[in-house]
Design an enzyme around this catalytic site. Sequence first.
Site, short mmCIF file in Angstrom:
data_model
loop_
_atom_site.label_atom_id
_atom_site.label_comp_id
_atom_site.label_asym_id
_atom_site.label_seq_id
_atom_site.Cartn_x
_atom_site.Cartn_y
_atom_site.Cartn_z
N ALA A 95 -2.56 -0.03 7.04
CA ALA A 95 -3.99 -0.04 7.36
C ALA A 95 -4.25 0.86 8.56
O ALA A 95 -5.19 1.66 8.57
CB ALA A 95 -4.46 -1.46 7.65
N LYS A 122 0.80 -1.23 0.00
CA LYS A 122 0.00 0.00 0.00
C LYS A 122 0.83 1.28 0.00
O LYS A 122 0.39 2.30 -0.53
CB LYS A 122 -0.96 -0.01 1.20
N PRO A 128 9.28 0.75 17.49
CA PRO A 128 9.58 1.98 18.23
C PRO A 128 9.38 3.22 17.37
O PRO A 128 9.84 3.27 16.23
CB PRO A 128 11.07 1.81 18.61
N GLY A 129 8.68 4.20 17.91
CA GLY A 129 8.54 5.48 17.22
C GLY A 129 7.41 5.56 16.23
O GLY A 129 7.00 6.66 15.85
N ARG A 130 6.88 4.41 15.79
CA ARG A 130 5.88 4.44 14.73
C ARG A 130 4.56 5.07 15.21
O ARG A 130 3.95 5.87 14.49
CB ARG A 130 5.64 3.03 14.18
#
Lengths: 266, 266
Positions: free
Chosen positions: B136, B71, B159-161
């Site tokens: 998604a 995506k 981490p961090g996302r």
Amino acid sequence: VITGTTRLYGIIGDPVHAVRSPALFNAAFARLGLDAVFLPLHAAAEELERAWRGLTALRNLDGLVVTMPHKAAVVPLLDALGPTARLTGTVNTARRLPDGRWEGDMFDGEGFVAGLRANGHDPRGMRVLQVGCGSAGRAIAFAVARAGVASLDLADAAPGRAAELAGAVARAFPGVRARAGAPLPDGHGLVVNATPMGLAPGDPPPLDPARLRAGQVVADVIPNPEVTSLIAAARASGCATVTGRAMHEGQARLAAAFLGIAGWEG
Amino acid sequence: VITGTTRLYGIIGDPVHAVRSPALFNAAFARLGLDAVFLPLHAAAEELERAWRGLTALRNLDGLVVTMPHKAAVVPLLDALGPTARLTGTVNTARRLPDGRWEGDMFDGEGFVAGLRANGHDPRGMRVLQVGCGSAGRAIAFAVARAGVASLDLADAAPGRAAELAGAVARAFPGVRARAGAPLPDGHGLVVNATPMGLAPGDPPPLDPARLRAGQVVADVIPNPEVTSLIAAARASGCATVTGRAMHEGQARLAAAFLGIAGWEG
């Protein structure tokens, strides 16, 4: 029913609106209970390589049938070639090998001969006139020579094309008298149209239908319309006829075997 | 019946064995009497560009739905992007424009919200916990923010996302309190799984099911199996549930409208 597990096959050509392979193959898949679908794939000549590279990258696509105008152009895109593809320089069927490479071979000619035989006409020993020396004609010329015809007279509107093919056939099958000449059916037991003439309404006939005589076998490569103006004229003259449908069913059976589709009875 | 005139659509992803779009779209095509077929198209990440370039070269292929893991990767392959694709940096549907270029947009998030509403749950004013901030999850976060949730707590194992997505949502929708945090459902009216956990048998749950309480709405993005272990645990706890099937039907309806398929009632 198409789901995420359905395997893909298709026929690539330009145009594709009249192709009969999807109907033949999908009927066979249904009969055999296979989770597979056969598609028309419309790629123009200038986009063949891009389309071919993309289709063969799909992991659930297992085979491709190749039709006009791509049968020669696809040869350099394949990783391996079968014996008739090497002989004719053309491919009409390609399959994914277990190692992921793609192998092509050519069954148009053998399909044509199978269609003749299925209609009770063995070409062995016959004098043959074939009009049209393009990709389909090339395959048919080698196949009827392999089937043991006595002679093969080749005609084509493009200068030099019939002579080139006659020379190639004579080298491969020294027992067959292969020559270039005019599209005159006089004295031939088998008359073959391997040109596209008859696909479109109003196409001129590939040879003069008034010269056909009862007792000759007239075969056409065009599957749709099944009764071309040549086939209609041949029937009116009392000739036996073999339509492109018979050739196409012979091709499809051989292509299916090459694609590993077990149990086909096209 | 597939013939040479049949138009092609498909869903491209890896894996594709569990995709439900072919069943949904082909049922709609049959209901609408359209000469079209919708296919699973299995392309690995490293072959996405090659597959995409080839598929979009086919003149009888009119639209593609994009699923995991492509995506975000498909965005640079498109000629034009719709507003939600630009906002989220992801695409789930692409169509051929009249001039031959391909335009993509993203309907996963709006499809998710449509699925919630179809089940009687309007997210407006809700406190939301969303676990999973991949493609998604990114689409869902922007869509529930646009739908007017009061707060959006985001969790992700990478981490961090979650913090990055929370910042992006807060900038686009300043009225929504978007924050990164732990996957703790306590006190949230709507709990969303946007991770792939639940696709495979034996996957660990995306959050501790023992912390779910009656009165919460628990929604999952996974359409197949429809009842994931999270949905089953939520039902056992007396929660209202919305399965991935509802989201998927909402997505399919919006994708069909973008693809110009008139009369859809997925």
